[in-house]
Design an enzyme around this catalytic site. Structure first.
Site, mmCIF file in Angstrom:
data_model
loop_
_atom_site.group_PDB
_atom_site.id
_atom_site.type_symbol
_atom_site.label_atom_id
_atom_site.label_comp_id
_atom_site.label_asym_id
_atom_site.label_seq_id
_atom_site.Cartn_x
_atom_site.Cartn_y
_atom_site.Cartn_z
ATOM 1 N N LYS A 189 -13.769 25.962 -19.217
ATOM 2 C CA LYS A 189 -12.302 25.982 -19.336
ATOM 3 C C LYS A 189 -11.593 26.327 -18.045
ATOM 4 C CE LYS A 189 -8.991 25.594 -22.566
ATOM 5 N NZ LYS A 189 -9.252 24.810 -23.683
HETATM 6 P P1 NAD Z 1 1.107 21.844 -25.880
HETATM 7 O O1 NAD Z 1 1.569 22.534 -24.525
HETATM 8 O O2 NAD Z 1 1.479 20.376 -26.008
HETATM 9 O O3 NAD Z 1 2.069 22.317 -27.218
HETATM 10 C C1 NAD Z 1 2.131 23.614 -27.378
HETATM 11 C C2 NAD Z 1 3.262 24.000 -28.183
HETATM 12 O O4 NAD Z 1 3.370 25.327 -28.605
HETATM 13 C C3 NAD Z 1 4.370 23.792 -27.328
HETATM 14 O O5 NAD Z 1 5.450 22.958 -28.195
HETATM 15 C C4 NAD Z 1 5.096 25.191 -27.102
HETATM 16 O O6 NAD Z 1 6.407 25.286 -27.113
HETATM 17 C C5 NAD Z 1 4.709 25.870 -28.201
HETATM 18 N N1 NAD Z 1 4.339 27.380 -28.429
HETATM 19 C C6 NAD Z 1 3.756 28.124 -27.329
HETATM 20 N N2 NAD Z 1 4.055 29.545 -27.945
HETATM 21 C C7 NAD Z 1 4.592 29.258 -28.845
HETATM 22 C C8 NAD Z 1 4.837 30.402 -29.813
HETATM 23 N N3 NAD Z 1 4.488 31.606 -29.430
HETATM 24 N N4 NAD Z 1 5.525 30.321 -30.919
HETATM 25 C C9 NAD Z 1 6.006 29.105 -31.142
HETATM 26 N N5 NAD Z 1 5.578 27.928 -30.467
HETATM 27 C C10 NAD Z 1 4.949 28.129 -29.473
HETATM 28 O O7 NAD Z 1 -0.143 22.357 -25.827
HETATM 29 P P2 NAD Z 1 -1.493 21.520 -27.084
HETATM 30 O O8 NAD Z 1 -2.326 20.803 -26.109
HETATM 31 O O9 NAD Z 1 -0.678 21.155 -28.363
HETATM 32 O O10 NAD Z 1 -2.351 22.754 -27.345
HETATM 33 C C11 NAD Z 1 -1.839 23.822 -28.424
HETATM 34 C C12 NAD Z 1 -3.106 24.547 -28.795
HETATM 35 O O11 NAD Z 1 -4.056 23.750 -29.261
HETATM 36 C C13 NAD Z 1 -3.819 25.437 -27.669
HETATM 37 O O12 NAD Z 1 -4.337 26.732 -28.309
HETATM 38 C C14 NAD Z 1 -4.723 24.608 -27.095
HETATM 39 O O13 NAD Z 1 -5.828 25.348 -26.616
HETATM 40 C C15 NAD Z 1 -5.303 24.041 -28.283
HETATM 41 N N6 NAD Z 1 -6.044 22.741 -28.320
HETATM 42 C C16 NAD Z 1 -5.522 21.698 -27.718
HETATM 43 C C17 NAD Z 1 -6.346 20.593 -27.624
HETATM 44 C C18 NAD Z 1 -5.680 19.207 -26.959
HETATM 45 O O14 NAD Z 1 -6.433 18.530 -27.072
HETATM 46 N N7 NAD Z 1 -4.380 19.248 -26.498
HETATM 47 C C19 NAD Z 1 -7.505 20.507 -27.988
HETATM 48 C C20 NAD Z 1 -8.093 21.550 -28.678
HETATM 49 C C21 NAD Z 1 -7.122 22.679 -28.673
#
Ligand code: NAD
Length: 424
Positions: A114
Site C-alpha cells: 500500500k
Molecule cells: P473515493 O475517494 O472515490 O470515495 C470515498 C468517498 O467517501 C468520498 O465520496 C468521500 O467524500 C467519502 N468520505 C470520506 N470520509 C467520509 C466520512 N467520514 N463520512 C462520509 N463520507 C466520507 O474512494 P474509494 O476508492 O471509493 O475508496 C473508498 C474506500 O474503499 C476506502 O476505504 C478504500 O481503501 C476502499 N477500497 C477502494 C477500492 C477501489 O478500487 N477504489 C478497492 C478496495 C477498497
C-alpha cells in the site's frame, strides 16, 4: 505550509493495532507458532519519502509519502495509493497487511502493499497533483515494478493518477511499461470493468450473503456511507437488482429519502455540486444518523474506524458489506456477532477491485485484452467461490466471517512461507 494531521480518537486502537488484533485472532485459532506469527504480523518493507513539489504559487512544499510491502511470499506486492491529509505510516501498514489477506482469500498470486501521501488533494490544482504524483512515483521507483510491486487507485487517486505514474516510470526506463500500475485508462492498457469492479464485488458478496440469510433484494433498503467510486458503483449495481438505496453520504453531507434515491442522478448531482448534499427530494441528515438508519444492507464505503463500540449497538441492519477497508473496529465486530448481524469483511467484500486489477495485469503482460463479459464472469466466479469458502470456514470454526476470511487467508500465506522456507 504545514500539513494538518487529524489524530484518531485516543480510545480507538491505531489502525495497524486493529489489523494486528484481527490477525492475532486468526493466528490463535490456527495455532500458528511464534516465528510464523512474527513473520506474518510484521511488514517486510516500510519506505518513507519526503520530497519537494513546486506549487502553482512558485513556493516549494515538502510532502511525506510511504510505500509499504507487508508480505510478498505469494507474489508481487499489490495495493493502492491514497492521497489524504490523515495518511500515516501506521495506516499504510494496516492497509498493506489487509491487502496480503485480500489477495490470499481470493487466491490471486499477489502479496500485500500500500502507499499514501499526506496531502489535501482537494486544495491542489491538477498541475500540482501531477507534479506531486510524478515525484512520488520517482521516489518510490526502487520498489515498484511489473514483477515487484503494482500500485492502483485508492481514496482520492484515480485512472489519471495511475497514467502519470505509468508514464513517469516508462520515461525513466525508456520503454512503455503498462503492467506497472492497474486501474489505468483503457487507452493505455487498462481493462474493461475495472472502474466498477470493487462496487461489483460489493454487490456480488451482498447477493451471496442475502442468499444465505434468505433475504430478498426486492425493495431491500441499502444505506451507503461514502458515495465515491466504491460506494456509487455498489449502490448502482444493488439498485439494478431491485434494492432501494435510501441514504448516502460524503465528507460534505448525508442525505435520506424514504422512497429511494436514483443512484445515477445522485452521482450527476455530486459531480456537478461536489457533494450528495442538497439532492432534490432528499432530507439532510448527519453521517452518524445515516449509519443508524433501519435498513437491510449497510455499506460503509468511506474510511477506517467508522463503526465502533459506541455506534454498533444502535446500528439497525441485517448485513454490513464493507466496501471500505477497516470500517469496523474489533469491539463493534463482537457486538455484531452477539446481535446476529452478518458482517461481510473488507478483505472479501471489497476484493473485486484487486481481482480485476489482477486480470488487468495479466492482460498487460500478455498484450491480449479481454471482453467486458469475460472480466465480469471471471470476477463473479472468484467472488462467489471466495464467499463460499469463507462461509464454510465460518461454519466449521464457528466464527464470524471476518475471522473465517482471515483463517482462509492467513493459512494460505503461512503455507507459502513454510514451503518456501526461511532464507538462507
Ligand atoms: P473515493 O475517494 O472515490 O470515495 C470515498 C468517498 O467517501 C468520498 O465520496 C468521500 O467524500 C467519502 N468520505 C470520506 N470520509 C467520509 C466520512 N467520514 N463520512 C462520509 N463520507 C466520507 O474512494 P474509494 O476508492 O471509493 O475508496 C473508498 C474506500 O474503499 C476506502 O476505504 C478504500 O481503501 C476502499 N477500497 C477502494 C477500492 C477501489 O478500487 N477504489 C478497492 C478496495 C477498497
Amino acid at each position: 505550509m504545514i500539513q494538518q494531521k487529524v489524530q484518531v480518537a485516543s480510545e480507538e486502537p491505531t489502525v495497524f493495532a486493529m489489523a494486528t488484533q484481527q490477525f492475532n485472532a486468526a493466528a490463535d485459532k490456527l495455532g500458528l507458532n511464534d516465528g510464523l506469527r512474527d513473520v506474518l504480523g510484521s511488514c517486510k518493507r516500510e519506505f518513507t519519502v519526503n520530497f519537494p513539489v513546486k506549487l502553482d504559487s512558485g513556493d516549494i512544499q515538502v510532502f511525506t509519502g510511504h510505500r509499504v510491502h507487508h508480505n510478498v511470499t505469494r507474489g508481487p506486492a499489490k495495493g493502492g495509493i491514497r492521497y489524504h491529509p490523515n495518511v500515516t505510516l501506521d495506516e499504510v501498514k494496516a492497509l498493506a497487511m489487509w491487502m496480503t489477506w485480500k489477495c490470499a482469500v481470493t487466491n490471486i498470486p499477489f502479496g500485500g502493499g500500500k502507499g499514501g501521501v499526506t496531502c489535501n488533494p482537494k486544495s491542489m490544482s491538477q498541475g500540482e497533483l501531477e507534479r506531486l504524483t510524478r515525484r512520488y512515483a520517482t521516489e518510490i521507483s526502487p520498489l515498484i515494478g511489473t514483477v515487484s510491486d503494482i500500485p492502483a487507485p485508492d481514496v482520492n487517486t484515480n485512472g489519471q493518477t495511475m497514467a502519470w505514474i505509468m508514464d513517469t516510470i516508462s520515461m525513466h526506463r525508456g520503454y512503455t511499461e503498462p503492467g506497472i500500475v492497474t486501474g489505468k485508462p483503457i487507452s493505455i492498457g487498462g481493462t474493461l470493468g475495472r472502474t466498477e469492479a470493487t462496487g461489483r464485488g460489493v454487490m456480488l458478496t451482498a447477493q451471496e450473503a442475502a442468499k444465505h440469510l434468505g433475504l430478498s433484494f426486492e425493495g431491500a433498503r441499502v444505506v451507503v456511507q461514502g458515495y465515491g467510486n466504491v460506494g456509487y458503483w455498489g449502490a448502482y449495481l444493488l439498485q439494478q437488482l431491485g434494492c432501494k438505496v435510501i441514504a448516502a453520504s460524503d465528507t460534505r453531507g448525508a442525505i435520506y429519502a424514504e422512497q429511494g434515491l436514483d443512484t445515477e442522478e445522485l452521482l450527476a448531482h455530486k459531480t456537478d455540486s461536489g457533494s450528495v448534499a442538497g439532492f432534490p427530494g432528499s432530507d439532510s441528515i448527519t453521517d452518524a444518523e445515516l449509519l443508524e438508519l433501519p435498513c437491510e444492507i449497510l455499506v460503509p464505503a468511506a474510511l477506517e474506524q467508522q463503526i465502533t463500540g459506541e455506534n454498533a449497538p444502535k446500528i439497525n441492519t441485517k448485513i454490513i458489506v464493507e466496501g471500505a477497508n477497516g470500517p469496523t473496529t474489533p469491539e463493534a465486530d463482537a457486538i455484531f456477532y452477539d446481535r446476529d448481524i452478518m458482517v461481510v469483511p473488507d478483505i472479501l467484500a471489497n476484493a473485486g477491485g484487486v481481482v480485476v486489477s489482477y486480470f488487468e495485469w495479466v492482460q498487460d503482460i500478455q498484450r491480449l485484452f479481454w471482453e467486458k463479459d469475460d472480466v465480469n464472469e471471471r470476477l463473479e466466479s472468484v467472488m462467489t467461490r471466495s464467499f463460499d469458502q469463507v462461509l464454510a470456514a465460518s461454519q466449521e470454526h464457528k466464527t464470524d466471517l471476518r475471522t473465517a476470511a482471515l483463517l482462509v487467508a492467513v493459512e494460505r500465506v503461512a503455507d507459502a512461507v513454510k514451503i518456501r522456507g526461511i532464507y538462507p
